[in-house]
Design an enzyme around this catalytic site. Structure first.
Site, PDB file in Angstrom:
ATOM      1  N   LYS A 128      45.215  50.883  52.586  1.00 41.79           N
ATOM      2  CA  LYS A 128      44.022  50.041  52.697  1.00 41.79           C
ATOM      3  C   LYS A 128      44.307  48.929  53.697  1.00 41.79           C
ATOM      4  O   LYS A 128      45.308  48.218  53.566  1.00 41.79           O
ATOM      5  CB  LYS A 128      43.645  49.445  51.338  1.00 41.79           C
ATOM      6  N   LYS A 150      37.018  55.908  38.193  1.00 41.29           N
ATOM      7  CA  LYS A 150      37.709  54.707  37.746  1.00 41.29           C
ATOM      8  C   LYS A 150      37.962  54.774  36.243  1.00 41.29           C
ATOM      9  O   LYS A 150      37.073  55.146  35.469  1.00 41.29           O
ATOM     10  CB  LYS A 150      36.872  53.463  38.067  1.00 41.29           C
TER      11      LYS A 150
END
Length: 327
Positions: A246, A150
């Protein structure tokens, strides 16, 4: 028999916390759905995401509003027309798949015509932090074959270097969560290229990703926040070479299956990803993971405690879900 709906919020503590460009969390807040018909129970879970205007309270209300239609026989296909893509539809879609499999005495994989489910390697997430902290976290995870890093914008070049130095043998993908801008895009991509990063997720805000159509992609770029359903794919083709599917965004497995098929037919590299939830939210996505190029379903690995009958992991190797969990 009448189909009964039960909706309740739950939370799971995150081991060590979780941080991305948009902030830090200590708990995963999810919504759990149970559909009951006679002796059968179908289960689903979704993760409301504020980035898309969702809240636990709002998602619970949206699901509860479908109670009368469900008791009147609403099925998965009609659900696609009556509810928008998003977390609420995902939970109901998952519960309907699970219920159908149990009532049929079979599995969701069999209903889909899949071969016996096989274990898959999932990415493991390194939360955003200082380069030093991320290097330390990467060192602890250096035995894992695939790390998802991230990022947050400023100092990302140093973060990437620190992670690569600490985990020299791991394959890396990075996720900027829309934190880069046009001015820093090339510099950050160059840092990723030098570190041998295999994929960059959503470097620019979704409303600014047209910029990607006119620059050199030093590393393949993957759409995340810019992608919700199969209807988005044509617009993304000139901007991205990969897509992150997703189920909280697609509104469930039903639409995700179409999205996966369409993306592959258009030549996209495919990733199956997740929001931060328990094994129950990962189980429907595991069906797609069988054919994905990248799998990022590490949500349960990031929790202090998962559900009973959750996924079994051997390192980053994720085994098929227990029938006592879902499917």
């Amino acid at each position: 028999m009448t189909l009964k709906l039960n909706v309740k919020p739950r939370e799971f503590h995150i081991a060590g916390g979780f941080a991305i460009a948009r902030g830090r969390r200590t708990h995963a807040h999810v919504v759990e759905v149970t559909l009951s018909e006679g002796p059968y129970r179908g289960y689903g879970e979704c993760i409301p995401y504020p980035r898309y205007g969702e809240s636990v309270e709002g998602v619970c209300a949206s699901i509860q509003n479908m109670a009368s239609k469900l008791s009147s026989g609403l099925g998965r296909l009609s659900l696609q027309e009556l509810m928008p893509a998003g977390a609420a539809r995902f939970a109901l879609d998952a519960a309907l798949w699970d219920l159908q499999a149990k009532q049929s005495g079979t599995s969701v994989a069999s209903l889909l015509g899949l071969d016996p489910l096989k274990p898959v390697v999932t990415a493991f997430t390194i939360s955003v932090g200082s380069p030093q902290k991320m290097g330390e976290d990467a060192a602890k995870a250096a035995h894992r074959p695939l790390l998802k890093v991230k990022l947050a914008g400023d100092d990302d070049g140093e973060r990437i270097k620190a992670v690569r130095s600490a985990a020299p043998k791991s394959n890396l993908i990075v996720d900027a969560n829309e934190a880069w801008c046009e001015q820093t895009l090339h510099e950050n991509m160059r840092a990723c290229q030098e570190a041998g990063v295999g994929l960059i997720e959503q470097p620019l805000p979704a409303g600014e990703d047209h910029i990607l159509a006119n620059i050199e992609h030093l590393v393949p770029i993957c759409a995340d926040e810019s992608l919700h359903t199969s209807a988005d794919l044509p617009m993304l083709k000139s901007r991205y070479s990969a897509v992150n599917i997703k189920l909280d965004k697609t509104g469930g497995l039903t639409e995700a299956l179409k999205l996966m098929a369409d993306a592959k037919s258009m030549g996209f590299t495919t990733m199956v990803g997740c929001m931060l939830g328990s094994s129950l939210a990962m189980a429907p996505a595991f069906m797609l993971a069988q054919k994905a190029d990248y799998v990022d379903l590490d949500g349960p690995l990031l929790l202090s405690e998962d559900r009973a009958n959750g996924f079994h992991f051997e390192g980053s190797l994720m085994h098929p879900p227990s029938p006592h969990l879902w499917g």
